[in-house]
Write an enzyme that holds these catalytic residues in place. Sequence first.
Site, PDB file in Angstrom:
ATOM      1  N   GLU A  29      37.907  36.349  36.612  1.00 30.15           N
ATOM      2  CA  GLU A  29      36.920  37.061  36.699  1.00 30.15           C
ATOM      3  C   GLU A  29      36.083  37.266  35.059  1.00 30.15           C
ATOM      4  OE1 GLU A  29      35.863  39.298  40.372  1.00 30.15           O
ATOM      5  OE2 GLU A  29      37.171  37.862  41.129  1.00 30.15           O
ATOM      6  N   GLY A  30      37.024  37.048  34.534  1.00 33.79           N
ATOM      7  CA  GLY A  30      36.842  37.453  33.109  1.00 33.79           C
ATOM      8  C   GLY A  30      37.384  37.134  32.260  1.00 33.79           C
TER       9      GLY A  30
END
Length: 248
Positions: free
Chosen positions: A25-26
Site C-alpha cells: 500500500e505504498g
Amino acid sequence: MFFKGKSDQRPFDDVVLDGIDLDIEGGGGTGYAAFINQLRSHYNSDKSKKYYIAGAPQCPYPDSYLGAALNSAWFDMVFVQFYNNYCGVDKYPAGFNYGDWDSWAKTKSANKNVRVFIGVPGAPSAASSGYVDGTTLDTIYKAVRSNYTSLGGIMTWDVSQARTSGLAKSIRTTLNSGKACSGGGGSGGTSSSGGSSSTGGGSSTGSSESSGEESSASIMAGSASLSVTVLNLAVSLSMTGLLSYVLF
C-alpha cells in the site's frame, strides 16, 4: 524464517507456512514480480507440499502498486479489498466493481485460474468505510457467484473483529449454503505482460474467511477443497519500499 530454511529467529517456531500474501500500500510497484518469481523458484525446489502466493490489491483497477506484478507473475489467489474506496461492497450494485477483477482474472492474469476473493471489513471499526452486514453480504456474494466464475470466497480484515461482530458466523452460513466454486489456483509459473497504475488507498488486509471454520480459508477447486488456517496461509508483506531479499 518462515519456510524450511534455518534461522535462530523463527516467529512461528517450527511451523512451515503455506505461502505469502502481498499487501502493498505504498512505495511504488517496482520489483514485486521479480520477488514472486524468485520465491516460486524456492517453492519448486520443495516437492513435499504445495505453496501459495496471494495478493491483496485495492479494488480500483488496476491496483497502484501490484498492478504490473498481478499481470506478469503467478498468483494463486487475490484478496481484493472492496472497502475504503468508491468500488467497495457498500457501493453495491452500481459502484461495486467485481466484474473488473473477474475480467482481469480471465484476460490479464498470468494464471487464468486465479481465484478472486471478496475482501470486506470484519466490523464497522475495521475500516474507514465499506462495512456491510451479513444479510447484505449474503446478497452480494450470491449475485457474484451466479455471474462470475473466478470467485474464490470471502476475505475479512480482520478475523478477530469479524468473530466479535458476528460477521464471521454469517459468512460461514452464506458459504455453507452454496456450491463449491469452479476452477482452482493452478500450478505455478510466470508469463504475460505488465500493467498500469491507478489510485487506491485504505487499510491493510490479512485474514480470510470461508466455509467450515471461522478462522480458515477454503478454495474450492472442482471437487477438491483446500483448507488452511489463516496463520498458515500467508504472511502479509505491507511495506513502503522494494523487498530485495527472500527469507526462505
